[in-house]
Design a protein around this motif. Sequence first.
Motif, PDB file in Angstrom:
ATOM      1  N   PRO A  63      -3.561   7.062  -0.366  1.00 33.89           N
ATOM      2  CA  PRO A  63      -2.892   6.479   0.807  1.00 33.89           C
ATOM      3  C   PRO A  63      -3.515   5.154   1.234  1.00 33.89           C
ATOM      4  O   PRO A  63      -4.617   4.825   0.821  1.00 33.89           O
ATOM      5  N   CYS A  64      -2.775   4.427   2.082  1.00 32.53           N
ATOM      6  CA  CYS A  64      -3.257   3.146   2.604  1.00 32.53           C
ATOM      7  C   CYS A  64      -3.735   3.347   4.041  1.00 32.53           C
ATOM      8  O   CYS A  64      -3.075   4.013   4.822  1.00 32.53           O
ATOM      9  N   TYR A  65      -4.870   2.735   4.374  1.00 32.28           N
ATOM     10  CA  TYR A  65      -5.372   2.771   5.758  1.00 32.28           C
ATOM     11  C   TYR A  65      -5.319   1.397   6.398  1.00 32.28           C
ATOM     12  O   TYR A  65      -5.909   1.179   7.446  1.00 32.28           O
ATOM     13  N   TYR A  66      -4.636   0.465   5.744  1.00 32.18           N
ATOM     14  CA  TYR A  66      -4.705  -0.926   6.190  1.00 32.18           C
ATOM     15  C   TYR A  66      -3.344  -1.468   6.608  1.00 32.18           C
ATOM     16  O   TYR A  66      -2.997  -2.613   6.308  1.00 32.18           O
ATOM     17  N   GLY A  67      -2.548  -0.643   7.271  1.00 34.29           N
ATOM     18  CA  GLY A  67      -1.323  -1.173   7.860  1.00 34.29           C
ATOM     19  C   GLY A  67      -0.059  -0.842   7.115  1.00 34.29           C
ATOM     20  O   GLY A  67       0.979  -1.447   7.366  1.00 34.29           O
ATOM     21  N   VAL A  68      -0.126   0.113   6.181  1.00 33.95           N
ATOM     22  CA  VAL A  68       1.065   0.530   5.447  1.00 33.95           C
ATOM     23  C   VAL A  68       1.206   2.037   5.586  1.00 33.95           C
ATOM     24  O   VAL A  68       0.221   2.773   5.474  1.00 33.95           O
ATOM     25  N   ASP A  69       2.427   2.461   5.837  1.00 40.37           N
ATOM     26  CA  ASP A  69       2.651   3.889   6.049  1.00 40.37           C
ATOM     27  C   ASP A  69       2.903   4.580   4.710  1.00 40.37           C
ATOM     28  O   ASP A  69       3.971   4.460   4.129  1.00 40.37           O
ATOM     29  N   TYR A 101      -8.049  -9.246  -4.140  1.00 41.97           N
ATOM     30  CA  TYR A 101      -6.912  -8.398  -3.771  1.00 41.97           C
ATOM     31  C   TYR A 101      -7.346  -6.953  -3.533  1.00 41.97           C
ATOM     32  O   TYR A 101      -8.204  -6.424  -4.245  1.00 41.97           O
ATOM     33  N   CYS A 102      -6.719  -6.325  -2.521  1.00 45.18           N
ATOM     34  CA  CYS A 102      -6.883  -4.885  -2.323  1.00 45.18           C
ATOM     35  C   CYS A 102      -5.895  -4.181  -3.251  1.00 45.18           C
ATOM     36  O   CYS A 102      -4.740  -4.562  -3.344  1.00 45.18           O
ATOM     37  N   LYS A 103      -6.379  -3.151  -3.925  1.00 43.78           N
ATOM     38  CA  LYS A 103      -5.522  -2.344  -4.794  1.00 43.78           C
ATOM     39  C   LYS A 103      -5.872  -0.870  -4.605  1.00 43.78           C
ATOM     40  O   LYS A 103      -5.737  -0.047  -5.511  1.00 43.78           O
ATOM     41  N   ALA A 104      -6.370  -0.546  -3.408  1.00 40.25           N
ATOM     42  CA  ALA A 104      -6.928   0.794  -3.164  1.00 40.25           C
ATOM     43  C   ALA A 104      -5.907   1.910  -3.381  1.00 40.25           C
ATOM     44  O   ALA A 104      -6.274   3.010  -3.793  1.00 40.25           O
ATOM     45  N   CYS A 105      -4.622   1.654  -3.120  1.00 39.94           N
ATOM     46  CA  CYS A 105      -3.639   2.723  -3.324  1.00 39.94           C
ATOM     47  C   CYS A 105      -3.429   2.994  -4.815  1.00 39.94           C
ATOM     48  O   CYS A 105      -2.851   4.018  -5.179  1.00 39.94           O
ATOM     49  N   PHE A 106      -3.928   2.096  -5.677  1.00 41.68           N
ATOM     50  CA  PHE A 106      -3.818   2.320  -7.122  1.00 41.68           C
ATOM     51  C   PHE A 106      -5.135   2.802  -7.742  1.00 41.68           C
ATOM     52  O   PHE A 106      -5.140   3.355  -8.829  1.00 41.68           O
ATOM     53  N   GLY A 149      -8.313 -10.285   5.164  1.00 38.41           N
ATOM     54  CA  GLY A 149      -6.984 -10.875   5.006  1.00 38.41           C
ATOM     55  C   GLY A 149      -5.990  -9.919   4.384  1.00 38.41           C
ATOM     56  O   GLY A 149      -5.129 -10.318   3.600  1.00 38.41           O
ATOM     57  N   PHE A 150      -6.102  -8.622   4.743  1.00 37.18           N
ATOM     58  CA  PHE A 150      -5.203  -7.614   4.147  1.00 37.18           C
ATOM     59  C   PHE A 150      -3.742  -8.010   4.297  1.00 37.18           C
ATOM     60  O   PHE A 150      -2.967  -7.989   3.360  1.00 37.18           O
ATOM     61  N   ARG A 151      -3.376  -8.336   5.537  1.00 33.77           N
ATOM     62  CA  ARG A 151      -1.971  -8.638   5.812  1.00 33.77           C
ATOM     63  C   ARG A 151      -1.783 -10.157   5.833  1.00 33.77           C
ATOM     64  O   ARG A 151      -2.677 -10.901   6.232  1.00 33.77           O
ATOM     65  N   PRO A 152      -0.619 -10.629   5.391  1.00 34.78           N
ATOM     66  CA  PRO A 152      -0.414 -12.085   5.315  1.00 34.78           C
ATOM     67  C   PRO A 152      -0.205 -12.730   6.687  1.00 34.78           C
ATOM     68  O   PRO A 152       0.229 -12.059   7.631  1.00 34.78           O
ATOM     69  N   LYS A 177      -6.627  -9.146  -0.175  1.00 34.48           N
ATOM     70  CA  LYS A 177      -5.213  -9.248   0.221  1.00 34.48           C
ATOM     71  C   LYS A 177      -4.407  -8.115  -0.397  1.00 34.48           C
ATOM     72  O   LYS A 177      -4.649  -7.734  -1.531  1.00 34.48           O
ATOM     73  N   CYS A 178      -3.459  -7.612   0.364  1.00 34.42           N
ATOM     74  CA  CYS A 178      -2.685  -6.430  -0.063  1.00 34.42           C
ATOM     75  C   CYS A 178      -1.784  -6.774  -1.248  1.00 34.42           C
ATOM     76  O   CYS A 178      -0.788  -7.475  -1.095  1.00 34.42           O
ATOM     77  N   ILE A 179      -2.099  -6.216  -2.409  1.00 32.14           N
ATOM     78  CA  ILE A 179      -1.312  -6.543  -3.614  1.00 32.14           C
ATOM     79  C   ILE A 179       0.077  -5.910  -3.564  1.00 32.14           C
ATOM     80  O   ILE A 179       0.997  -6.340  -4.248  1.00 32.14           O
ATOM     81  N   PHE A 180       0.229  -4.897  -2.704  1.00 34.71           N
ATOM     82  CA  PHE A 180       1.528  -4.238  -2.582  1.00 34.71           C
ATOM     83  C   PHE A 180       2.581  -5.152  -1.942  1.00 34.71           C
ATOM     84  O   PHE A 180       3.776  -4.907  -2.048  1.00 34.71           O
ATOM     85  N   GLU A 181       2.118  -6.207  -1.258  1.00 36.73           N
ATOM     86  CA  GLU A 181       3.076  -7.174  -0.707  1.00 36.73           C
ATOM     87  C   GLU A 181       3.983  -7.700  -1.811  1.00 36.73           C
ATOM     88  O   GLU A 181       5.167  -7.926  -1.588  1.00 36.73           O
TER      89      GLU A 181
HETATM   90  S1  SF4 Z   1      -4.206   0.259  -0.017  1.00 38.89           S
HETATM   91 FE1  SF4 Z   1      -2.403  -0.553  -1.130  1.00 38.89          FE
HETATM   92  S2  SF4 Z   1      -0.817  -0.866   0.446  1.00 38.89           S
HETATM   93 FE2  SF4 Z   1      -2.811  -0.667   1.513  1.00 38.89          FE
HETATM   94  S3  SF4 Z   1      -3.592  -2.776   1.770  1.00 38.89           S
HETATM   95 FE3  SF4 Z   1      -4.460  -1.974  -0.141  1.00 38.89          FE
HETATM   96  S4  SF4 Z   1      -2.997  -2.613  -1.754  1.00 38.89           S
HETATM   97 FE4  SF4 Z   1      -1.952  -2.799   0.232  1.00 38.89          FE
END
Ligand code: SF4
Length: 459
Positions: free
Chosen positions: A394-400, A448-453, A181-184, A248-252
């Motif tokens: 970087p993000c590999y799940y739909g964010v540039d 929540y995904c927080k991989a970019c952090f 459920g990365f993207r809403p 879920k993408c916390i960057f949303e």
């Molecule tokens: S890596 Fe960051 S921007 Fe990409 S899905 Fe995870 S939280 Fe969102």
Amino acid sequence: MESPKEKCAVVGVFNSPYSAVLCYYSLFAMQHRGQESSGISTSNGLDIQTLKGEGLVTNVFSTGLEKLIGNASIGHNRYSTAGEDSKCDVQPIFARYSLGQIAIAHNGNLVNTKKVREKLISNGAIFQSHLDTENIIHLIAQSKKDKLKDRIIEALSQIKGAYSFVFLSRGKLFAVRDEYGFRPLSLGKITNEDGSSAYVVASETCAFDLINAKYIRDVNPGEMLIFSLKDDNATFESVQIFPPKPKKCIFEFVYFSRPDSFVFNKCVYEVRKNMGIILAKEYKIQADLVIPVPDSGVIAAIGYSQESKIPFEMGIVRNHYIGRTFIEPTQSMRELKVKLKLNPIKALINNKDIIVIDDSIVRGTTSKQIISILRKTGAKKIHLVIASPQTIAPCYYGVDTPDTSQLISATKSIEEIREFVGADSLSFLSLEGLYKSIGNDDVNADGYCKACFDKQYVL
Ligand code: SF4
């Protein structure tokens, strides 16, 4: 200006005589998720028609929308990464195959695209675009299953990555979210003028507000909704095709979503304001004013100001109408590029100690230019406060996002970044603070995904 870019928005409307128009307004509401291209596919039960092109929603559909006649439509806004052939990559993608016709729109990014594509090509498939989404069309077309539902499930079991998909056949609409459920993706309901019901799915609920749809719930991670007609009313079947493993993408909350949306069942405005409140508790700074970098820093700055009791002022004005720029890569010209978009108000800033709130720092170059401009405007002290933790991966799940080598937080300490951007102090929201902002005290115990952090990738 340099924040990561969301790649897409999707929408689907089932059982409305105005399905294409409702898609159009939904895409308009979600323009912030992709400005490069837009498209709508509509089924009249016998045929699927598609209208798509490069540009903003209002430009793409300035003519021709009236030709999209039918009760079911899907739509897409796209943000394309530089260097890709945008014309071929505009969605929805349409195809004819052994079961009839299909159109697909995708928000996200698949991580095993190359492997799947090589296998498909070795089986004779011919590709027309760079899109990972085109793999799905081929997997569905090559499946031997009798029903589209089973073909979609079989195709999805062969791909990995982030996806919120909408599929349109001549008689049905399918909406699917990946198991993480990365993207809403949210579900809403509309009552038609004749009293019959219609359903809508969309990346963000701000689309529902515009078209008077009532929010029902989110599509669950790993769930597929299949919309069909029963006695003139829209109905749907829910199939949990994969066990949910929410990430879920916390960057949303940090940047992508509109503040008037409910994302992952939370009000984005409230979360963003909480970020500012928690920042004010984490960093007690003496200053005359709190100033946001518009628009992305505004709500966190309101929270910071209310908690710290330091007055809030819109000390930087944003120009929304930036067209093509003719900028040479010299220092003064680079500053001009920032000033085209952001202009400080000297009467407010001159001789003041200011706290400047922004959503994130990616490369650091824009922050450096903003601070340079604020200094020239007369600011005495500039404290840069960022309403997210450091973006280190970087993000590999739909964010540039750029490569690690270009992420300033991946290569420099906070003190080195402060020196680079030229601020008197630099502070980032803690990861714990970000989680508290969404109402969760434990950074590890939720979905929540927080991989970019923190580089904790799940795929
Ligand atoms: S890596 Fe960051 S921007 Fe990409 S899905 Fe995870 S939280 Fe969102």
